[in-house]
Design a protein around this motif. Structure first.
Motif, PDB file in Angstrom:
ATOM      1  N   GLY A 124      36.642  31.892  32.083  1.00 35.61           N
ATOM      2  CA  GLY A 124      35.244  31.706  32.627  1.00 35.61           C
ATOM      3  C   GLY A 124      34.272  30.801  31.897  1.00 35.61           C
ATOM      4  O   GLY A 124      33.183  30.549  32.416  1.00 35.61           O
TER       5      GLY A 124
ATOM      6  N   SER B  22      42.571  36.416  40.830  1.00 29.77           N
ATOM      7  CA  SER B  22      41.440  36.914  40.327  1.00 29.77           C
ATOM      8  C   SER B  22      40.824  36.161  39.572  1.00 29.77           C
ATOM      9  O   SER B  22      39.750  36.446  39.082  1.00 29.77           O
ATOM     10  CB  SER B  22      42.090  38.298  39.586  1.00 29.77           C
ATOM     11  N   ASN B  23      41.162  35.170  38.922  1.00 34.58           N
ATOM     12  CA  ASN B  23      40.413  34.162  37.992  1.00 34.58           C
ATOM     13  C   ASN B  23      39.244  33.447  38.949  1.00 34.58           C
ATOM     14  O   ASN B  23      38.344  32.913  38.236  1.00 34.58           O
ATOM     15  CB  ASN B  23      41.255  33.136  37.345  1.00 34.58           C
TER      16      ASN B  23
ATOM     17  N   GLN C 211      36.870  34.093  40.773  1.00 32.24           N
ATOM     18  CA  GLN C 211      35.535  34.414  41.000  1.00 32.24           C
ATOM     19  C   GLN C 211      34.493  34.215  40.018  1.00 32.24           C
ATOM     20  O   GLN C 211      33.324  34.054  40.156  1.00 32.24           O
ATOM     21  CB  GLN C 211      35.667  36.010  40.959  1.00 32.24           C
ATOM     22  N   ARG C 212      35.183  33.821  38.893  1.00 28.82           N
ATOM     23  CA  ARG C 212      34.396  33.248  37.708  1.00 28.82           C
ATOM     24  C   ARG C 212      34.760  31.607  37.024  1.00 28.82           C
ATOM     25  O   ARG C 212      34.147  31.047  36.742  1.00 28.82           O
ATOM     26  CB  ARG C 212      34.439  34.313  36.647  1.00 28.82           C
ATOM     27  N   GLN C 213      36.032  31.541  37.304  1.00 33.92           N
ATOM     28  CA  GLN C 213      36.637  30.158  36.574  1.00 33.92           C
ATOM     29  C   GLN C 213      36.671  29.096  37.502  1.00 33.92           C
ATOM     30  O   GLN C 213      37.517  28.678  38.237  1.00 33.92           O
ATOM     31  CB  GLN C 213      38.139  30.632  36.223  1.00 33.92           C
ATOM     32  N   ILE C 214      35.404  28.474  37.504  1.00 38.70           N
ATOM     33  CA  ILE C 214      35.187  27.453  38.848  1.00 38.70           C
ATOM     34  C   ILE C 214      35.627  26.057  38.784  1.00 38.70           C
ATOM     35  O   ILE C 214      35.858  25.417  39.427  1.00 38.70           O
ATOM     36  CB  ILE C 214      33.498  27.368  38.743  1.00 38.70           C
TER      37      ILE C 214
ATOM     38  N   CYS D 153      38.049  41.981  30.338  1.00 38.01           N
ATOM     39  CA  CYS D 153      37.136  41.680  31.740  1.00 38.01           C
ATOM     40  C   CYS D 153      37.988  42.483  32.945  1.00 38.01           C
ATOM     41  O   CYS D 153      37.415  42.970  33.676  1.00 38.01           O
ATOM     42  CB  CYS D 153      37.083  40.534  31.914  1.00 38.01           C
TER      43      CYS D 153
ATOM     44  N   GLY E 133      30.759  37.205  37.867  1.00 37.49           N
ATOM     45  CA  GLY E 133      31.173  35.701  37.477  1.00 37.49           C
ATOM     46  C   GLY E 133      30.035  34.740  37.262  1.00 37.49           C
ATOM     47  O   GLY E 133      30.302  33.907  36.343  1.00 37.49           O
TER      48      GLY E 133
ATOM     49  N   THR F 143      29.387  34.073  33.296  1.00 37.68           N
ATOM     50  CA  THR F 143      30.130  33.190  32.665  1.00 37.68           C
ATOM     51  C   THR F 143      29.524  31.782  32.710  1.00 37.68           C
ATOM     52  O   THR F 143      29.473  30.807  31.871  1.00 37.68           O
ATOM     53  CB  THR F 143      31.531  33.288  32.743  1.00 37.68           C
TER      54      THR F 143
END
Length: 245
Positions: free
Chosen positions: A41, A69-70, A72-75, A190, A197, A200
Motif C-alpha cells: 500500500g 485483496s491487495n 484495493q490499495r496497492q495500485i 490491515c 485504500g 496509503t
C-alpha cells in the motif's frame, strides 16, 4: 552527476523549470539510488512517484505475491498480476512508467542477517513495511550504514510519517519515538482492522516527497518531527521528538 539527454530534459521539464530543482536537482535525482521495503500500500505510490520523478536506481524488497485483496490499495499491481511476486509486478509497472531508470527486484524477506547486503548500495531507504519488528531492523541497519530512512505507518483512517538521520549530530533514533516494540496482537493488521485504500496513497506520496527533498537538498525534511494525518477529519498535526540520551 549523471547528465540529462534530450528526452530526459523533455520528460522532466516541469521539474527543471522549478528554481528549487532545476537541471542540477534533476541530475541529482537521476544519480540517486533508493530502496523501498515493501511493494504494498505504501510502497506502490512511493515507487510510482519516484520512478516518474527520475530516481535513477530503485530497489524493491518484498517476498510476497500479489493477491486480489491487495488491489484495493496497492495500485502498482493489477488483476493480471495476481499470483506473481510483487517485486516482479512492481518492476514491470515502473518500467512502463519510466523505461529510462533501473529497477532491481529483491524477492526476499529482510532480516538482520541480510539487511546490510540489501541496503548498503543505496542512498536512501523507504520503509513501506507493516511490522514494527521489521522497522526496527531497517532503522538499526540504516543508522549503522549512515543512510537516511523515510518511515511511515498507516491504519484504518490514520497515517504517520517521519525521517530518521540519527548518525548526524543528535538527531533522534526510532527508539526515541517508539521506545519499545508494541506487544504482539496490540496493533491489528490491515487484514484484521481494515484500511481505506486512498489513505496509503496520501501517506506514500508524502514519503516520495520526503525522498525528493533529501536527494535534492530542498526544504526541511521531517527529521525529529512526526507528521500525523487523520483522514476522517482531513487534519494534519505535527509532533516534535528528540534524542533521549
Amino acid at each position: 552527476m549523471s547528465q540529462l539527454d534530450s528526452s530526459e530534459i523533455e520528460r522532466y521539464a516541469r521539474h527543471i523549470i522549478l528554481p528549487e530543482i532545476g537541471g542540477i536537482g534533476q541530475q541529482k535525482l537521476k544519480s540517486a539510488k533508493v530502496v523501498i521495503l515493501g511493494a504494498g500500500g505504501l510502497g506502490s505510490p512511493v515507487a510510482a512517484y519516484l520512478a516518474a520523478a527520475g530516481i535513477g536506481q530503485i530497489g524493491i524488497i518484498d517476498d510476497d505475491v500479489v493477491s486480489l485483496s491487495n488491489l484495493q490499495r496497492q495500485i502498482i499491481h493489477d488483476t493480471t498480476k495476481i499470483g506473481i511476486p510483487k517485486t516482479e509486478s512492481a518492476k514491470t509497472s515502473l518500467e512502463r512508467i519510466n523505461p529510462e531508470i533501473e529497477i532491481t527486484a529483491h524477492n526476499i524477506r529482510l532480516s538482520d542477517e541480510n539487511a546490510d547486503d540489501l541496503l548498503s548500495s543505496y542512498d536512501i531507504i523507504v520503509d513501506g513495511s507493516d511490522s514494527f519488528s521489521t522497522r526496527y531492523i531497517l532503522a538499526d541497519h540504516a543508522e549503522q550504514l549512515k543512510i537516511p530512512m523515510v518511515m511511515a505507518a498507516v491504519g484504518r483512517f490514520d497515517g504517520s510519517l517521519t525521517v530518521f538521520k540519527p548518525y548526524i549530530n543528535t538527531n533522534p533514533r526510532i527508539r526515541d519515538l517508539y521506545p519499545e516494540e508494541p506487544p504482539e496482537g496490540l496493533l491489528p493488521s490491515c487484514a484484521e482492522a481494515g484500511i481505506i485504500g486512498a489513505l496509503t496513497g496520501v501517506i506514500g506520496t508524502l514519503q516520495a516527497m520526503e525522498v525528493i527533498k533529501l536527494v535534492t537538498g530542498i526544504g526541511e525534511p521531517l527529521v525529529g518531527r512526526l507528521l500525523l494525518y487523520d483522514a476522517l477529519r482531513t487534519r494534519f498535526d505535527e509532533i516534535g521528538y528528540q534524542r533521549m540520551e
